[in-house]
Design a protein around this motif. Structure first.
Motif, PDB file in Angstrom:
ATOM      1  N   PRO A  10      -8.457  -0.644  11.238  1.00 49.94           N
ATOM      2  CA  PRO A  10      -7.944   0.272  10.224  1.00 49.94           C
ATOM      3  C   PRO A  10      -6.424   0.338  10.268  1.00 49.94           C
ATOM      4  N   ARG A  11      -5.824   0.376   9.075  1.00 54.96           N
ATOM      5  CA  ARG A  11      -4.364   0.509   9.035  1.00 54.96           C
ATOM      6  C   ARG A  11      -4.014   1.977   8.825  1.00 54.96           C
ATOM      7  N   GLU A  12      -2.792   2.267   9.087  1.00 53.79           N
ATOM      8  CA  GLU A  12      -2.335   3.630   8.881  1.00 53.79           C
ATOM      9  C   GLU A  12      -2.378   3.952   7.393  1.00 53.79           C
ATOM     10  N   MET A  13      -2.822   5.142   7.073  1.00 59.42           N
ATOM     11  CA  MET A  13      -2.885   5.553   5.667  1.00 59.42           C
ATOM     12  C   MET A  13      -1.754   6.550   5.413  1.00 59.42           C
ATOM     13  N   PRO A  14      -0.670   6.142   4.768  1.00 60.80           N
ATOM     14  CA  PRO A  14       0.451   7.074   4.567  1.00 60.80           C
ATOM     15  C   PRO A  14       0.008   8.254   3.707  1.00 60.80           C
ATOM     16  N   PRO A  15       0.231   9.488   4.183  1.00 54.49           N
ATOM     17  CA  PRO A  15      -0.171  10.653   3.375  1.00 54.49           C
ATOM     18  C   PRO A  15       0.458  10.614   1.984  1.00 54.49           C
ATOM     19  N   ALA A  16       1.674  10.065   1.888  1.00 55.03           N
ATOM     20  CA  ALA A  16       2.327   9.999   0.579  1.00 55.03           C
ATOM     21  C   ALA A  16       1.517   9.159  -0.407  1.00 55.03           C
ATOM     22  N   PHE A  17       0.809   8.181   0.134  1.00 56.83           N
ATOM     23  CA  PHE A  17       0.006   7.327  -0.743  1.00 56.83           C
ATOM     24  C   PHE A  17      -1.132   8.119  -1.376  1.00 56.83           C
ATOM     25  N   LEU A  18      -1.873   8.846  -0.520  1.00 55.82           N
ATOM     26  CA  LEU A  18      -3.001   9.617  -1.057  1.00 55.82           C
ATOM     27  C   LEU A  18      -2.505  10.678  -2.036  1.00 55.82           C
ATOM     28  N   ASP A  19      -1.368  11.286  -1.721  1.00 58.39           N
ATOM     29  CA  ASP A  19      -0.802  12.267  -2.661  1.00 58.39           C
ATOM     30  C   ASP A  19      -0.526  11.616  -4.016  1.00 58.39           C
ATOM     31  N   ALA A  20       0.130  10.471  -3.958  1.00 55.84           N
ATOM     32  CA  ALA A  20       0.490   9.792  -5.209  1.00 55.84           C
ATOM     33  C   ALA A  20      -0.764   9.399  -5.983  1.00 55.84           C
ATOM     34  N   LEU A  21      -1.766   8.935  -5.240  1.00 52.98           N
ATOM     35  CA  LEU A  21      -3.014   8.525  -5.876  1.00 52.98           C
ATOM     36  C   LEU A  21      -3.653   9.711  -6.601  1.00 52.98           C
ATOM     37  N   GLN A  22      -3.671  10.849  -5.918  1.00 56.67           N
ATOM     38  CA  GLN A  22      -4.310  12.019  -6.523  1.00 56.67           C
ATOM     39  C   GLN A  22      -3.506  12.539  -7.706  1.00 56.67           C
ATOM     40  N   GLN A  23      -2.188  12.440  -7.585  1.00 53.54           N
ATOM     41  CA  GLN A  23      -1.360  12.845  -8.727  1.00 53.54           C
ATOM     42  C   GLN A  23      -1.636  11.956  -9.936  1.00 53.54           C
ATOM     43  N   THR A  24      -1.798  10.676  -9.678  1.00 56.03           N
ATOM     44  CA  THR A  24      -1.991   9.739 -10.788  1.00 56.03           C
ATOM     45  C   THR A  24      -3.378   9.881 -11.402  1.00 56.03           C
ATOM     46  N   PHE A  25      -4.392  10.028 -10.552  1.00 58.11           N
ATOM     47  CA  PHE A  25      -5.759   9.945 -11.062  1.00 58.11           C
ATOM     48  C   PHE A  25      -6.488  11.282 -11.128  1.00 58.11           C
ATOM     49  N   GLY A  26      -5.909  12.333 -10.558  1.00 56.82           N
ATOM     50  CA  GLY A  26      -6.553  13.633 -10.651  1.00 56.82           C
ATOM     51  C   GLY A  26      -7.971  13.586 -10.137  1.00 56.82           C
ATOM     52  N   GLU A  27      -8.887  14.097 -10.949  1.00 55.93           N
ATOM     53  CA  GLU A  27     -10.265  14.171 -10.464  1.00 55.93           C
ATOM     54  C   GLU A  27     -10.964  12.811 -10.479  1.00 55.93           C
ATOM     55  N   ARG A  28     -10.286  11.777 -11.013  1.00 56.60           N
ATOM     56  CA  ARG A  28     -10.855  10.433 -10.913  1.00 56.60           C
ATOM     57  C   ARG A  28     -10.527   9.772  -9.572  1.00 56.60           C
ATOM     58  N   CYS A  29      -9.937  10.539  -8.692  1.00 53.71           N
ATOM     59  CA  CYS A  29      -9.738  10.072  -7.313  1.00 53.71           C
ATOM     60  C   CYS A  29     -10.506  11.023  -6.402  1.00 53.71           C
ATOM     61  N   SER A  30     -11.457  10.500  -5.675  1.00 56.49           N
ATOM     62  CA  SER A  30     -12.274  11.362  -4.815  1.00 56.49           C
ATOM     63  C   SER A  30     -12.084  11.005  -3.347  1.00 56.49           C
ATOM     64  N   THR A  31     -12.002  12.067  -2.535  1.00 55.32           N
ATOM     65  CA  THR A  31     -11.998  11.835  -1.086  1.00 55.32           C
ATOM     66  C   THR A  31     -13.217  12.500  -0.435  1.00 55.32           C
ATOM     67  N   ALA A  32     -14.176  12.885  -1.268  1.00 53.53           N
ATOM     68  CA  ALA A  32     -15.403  13.492  -0.740  1.00 53.53           C
ATOM     69  C   ALA A  32     -16.143  12.483   0.139  1.00 53.53           C
TER      70      ALA A  32
END
Lengths: 474, 474
Positions: A10-32
């Motif tokens: 596993p590689r490091e997952m930058p928190p900024a990446f997940l933030d950006a992803l969620q900003q871009t996709f809103g509820e079409r991005c799930s981490t459930a």
């Protein structure tokens, strides 16, 4: 116990990446967790931690945005179609995100006069054939599972119709692809043939998501045959069934499908699908053409089968009867799993030149019988491709070892006969070493060089086909 | 006046390289001007300085040695098969050496039971078919010229049989290739299908010598059809002939060949080959199958042709009559050249989806007629592929300009119809700009990245398909 997993890195997952992803996709991005787990497995027996997030793409622009973000942050992306791959292609062995393409399942353009169709990658083969039924055309490639067209491209799928219609290699005219940098390219036109530069279409077909994310597919279609008939024929031995097939192919009979089931697999299918087929080695065949052409093919094949002790054909003449037979064949895998509750199947996928098919099969059957493991055996024997499924207790390391040993022996045998370790399932996580054995270190080095050139950050489905480009050795 | 040449960029030829080459190959390395000149041209209308030397390779080891030396010294290498390419693929626009593969013309292994053959690249398609005739099999791909199999791989050739049997793309199973570093790799096995890693076979097919030197080819073969019949049919108009073809394809008739000649091309062929064909638009067709199947196909096609005003079929039933007809068709190019002594032909090679074929042809004919240039028109119309040959006076810049303008208009039209600028001739020197127009800058950038990764010194047939990888722009 789960399968031994090749290299979890596993590689490091930058928190900024997940933030950006969620900003871009809103509820079409799930981490459930449930959503991630559903996207972190396929029909293989491997298990890995799930992806960190799932993006539900609506269109090519969504895919491009997600890949651009992943590229910026060096995060792996794994395209998800129907989840039916069987060599671990979908597993997030290096972390990263899954891009779910099931919402991209539209038919974009049906050009019936040209026998072509352009679709989004998430459409499944059954959805496609349903959508074009009115046109009198069909898309023949049929791997059994109701796989997505994008996934079928990615694994270079084939299946029961390949003996007549070819594989995805022969039937994809052009692709739209999102590159590792998040750019959108097209690999071809709707022309039936072309000599315009490198064949990027065929480079992408079979690349298992490691060179780009497929976002559009243009396929060849075929006129629905005027006449179709299916027949089954039982044989006194597997060898007799295989020798019949070999002779039919060598005679140039344009048979559409010719599938082998061994006697025990017929039994599993009977019990699963409520059929009463004779539990002996069996060929399940289909003929396409004009009424006269179909009759002629069938007569030739019956004569050949008779020479090898085949029983009289039993015909499935109505569409309903044909569908019942082919559905039973397609459910052979599940029928086998059901025959040993709680088991997992280790599937093989070798393909050999047809003159070697009988030898390859018979030796491998003897080995499987000697192992004491239960198994099923089905084959697209017209292509020289067949699958053993060794039915193992997932909690028994020794059974898994025996199954893997059988698979190794089988692959070694197929390679010694100038065959391949995988006819249609792909390399995934499971066959990396076999790939080197089969093609040689030089050819794999060339593949790695292409991967490195097209995906320098190694974000596209990393760890599949070969381990990291930067990792020495295999 | 000769053709304007795209970018002559000769590189320095280190004397030490030529010395080493001559030491290694002795009299199998020639620097005689006549030999070099013979290897420095093809059937295109381009002219460039000849290569500095020609190496006559006897085996794969020879090719590997020559490429290793070239790699060491950064010298271009250009594989030479039969010299029949027509887009300048053989021209030494950046200097370097030619590797003549004509001595590598052995059949290495015929596996009739598997319908495969493995050959050296210098064997020509006619030599191949002669060598396997006793087996009852044949290799159908027929570009007209008696091209070498290696060259046909390199340009992704097809020709008159492609409508039924596909192109080189579909019929090469595996290659042995000498890489830019002089290493020998294999790209596949003899299995009919495979999902083992990237499709290096199809990457090499159509790469025009820019990614590797092909030293061995494994091909699919087909049983010689039980029955073959050829027929010609004249039509009141090109449109009627094309519409007949379109309907035949859409009906799924497995016609083996369907070639269009316009009325003036028929006239040229008559005068060249001593025939008396009706000088009207004509379809030349061939049917393969069982006797009943051939009859059925022919009846269907005759009925369709009749609907469009086609004359009754004239049959060529004996092998001799068929050969005469097809030889005449294959000589159409030379017949056209003969019709205007001293002329050169600028050949086009567009291919469009078949529904657009009539529109594309008719508009292009109107433009050609308006130009006042003499021309011929032949087409593999079952694939949507056709060739204009504009017959220009090589000493007339204005005629060349008019021909190139016609070609540009034709390509633009084909691309607007989702077609390709080249169905079977390749990009070579002539169509680099068209390649960018057709596939887009992103796809060409991907091709360049692959070229750069596999041939970092740019020694393999440099300046073809695209200009130097390091050169900005096209």
């Amino acid at each position: 116990m789960n399968a031994p997993l090749p290299r979890i890195e596993p590689r490091e997952m930058p928190p900024a990446f997940l933030d950006a992803l969620q900003q871009t996709f809103g509820e079409r991005c799930s981490t459930a967790l449930a959503v991630r787990q559903q996207h972190g497995c396929d029909e293989s027996s491997f298990v890995a931690p799930p992806p960190a997030a799932v993006v539900f793409a609506r269109d090519t622009a969504d895919v491009a945005s997600a890949v651009q973000l992943a590229s910026l942050h060096g995060v792996p992306v794994i395209p998800f179609g129907a989840g039916s791959s069987i060599e671990g292609q979908l597993l997030a062995v290096q972390g990263g995100i899954s891009i779910d393409l099931r919402g991209m399942n539209r038919l974009l353009s049906l050009d019936a006069d040209d026998l072509t169709v352009t679709v989004q990658p998430g459409i499944t083969r059954q959805q496609l054939n349903e959508a074009i039924r009115h046109s009198g055309l069909f898309f023949p490639i049929d791997p059994g599972a109701d796989a997505s067209i994008g996934g079928m491209c990615a694994t270079r799928a084939s299946g029961t119709n390949a003996v007549r219609y070819g594989t995805m290699r022969e039937n994809v005219l052009a692709l739209e692809v999102v590159t590792a940098a998040g750019e959108v390219i097209r690999t071809g036109t709707r022309a039936r043939k072309s000599s315009a530069g490198y064949d990027l279409t065929r480079l992408m077909v079979g690349s298992e998501g490691t060179l780009g994310v497929i976002t559009e597919v243009t396929l060849k279609l075929y006129p629905l045959p005027e006449a179709v008939s299916a027949a089954i024929c039982s044989f006194p031995s597997i060898e007799a069934a295989v020798r019949t097939t070999i002779q039919v192919i060598q005679l140039g009979v344009p048979i559409a499908r010719v599938e082998l089931l061994d006697g025990r697999s017929v039994g599993m299918v009977n019990r699963h699908s409520g059929l009463t087929l004779r539990e002996e080695p069996m060929l399940l065949m289909e003929f396409h053409g004009s009424p006269a052409g179909v009759r002629e093919q069938a007569e030739t094949v019956q004569a050949v089968a008779g020479d090898f002790g085949g029983q009289a054909f039993e015909w499935a003449t109505t569409p309903e009867a044909r569908t019942r037979l082919w559905t039973a064949r397609h459910h052979a895998y599940f029928a086998a799993l059901q025959s040993r509750p709680g088991c997992r199947a280790i599937s093989t996928d070798t393909c050999v030149p047809i003159s070697r098919l009988a030898d390859c099969l018979l030796d491998s059957i003897a080995e499987a019988d000697a192992s004491g493991l239960p198994y099923f055996l089905v084959g697209h024997v017209g292509d020289g491709n067949f699958h053993f499924g060794y039915l193992i207790d997932p909690d028994s390391p020794s059974e898994r070892e025996r199954a893997e040993a059988l698979n190794h022996q089988l692959v070694a045998r197929a390679l010694s006969m100038q065959g391949t370790c995988t006819g249609e399932h792909g390399i995934g996580l499971h066959k990396m070493d076999f790939l080197v054995d089969e093609t040689g270190a030089g050819a794999v080095a060339m593949m790695r060089a292409i991967k490195q050139a097209l995906d320098p950050k190694n974000i596209l489905n990393p760890g599949k086909i070969f381990s990291n480009p930067s990792t020495p050795g295999r």
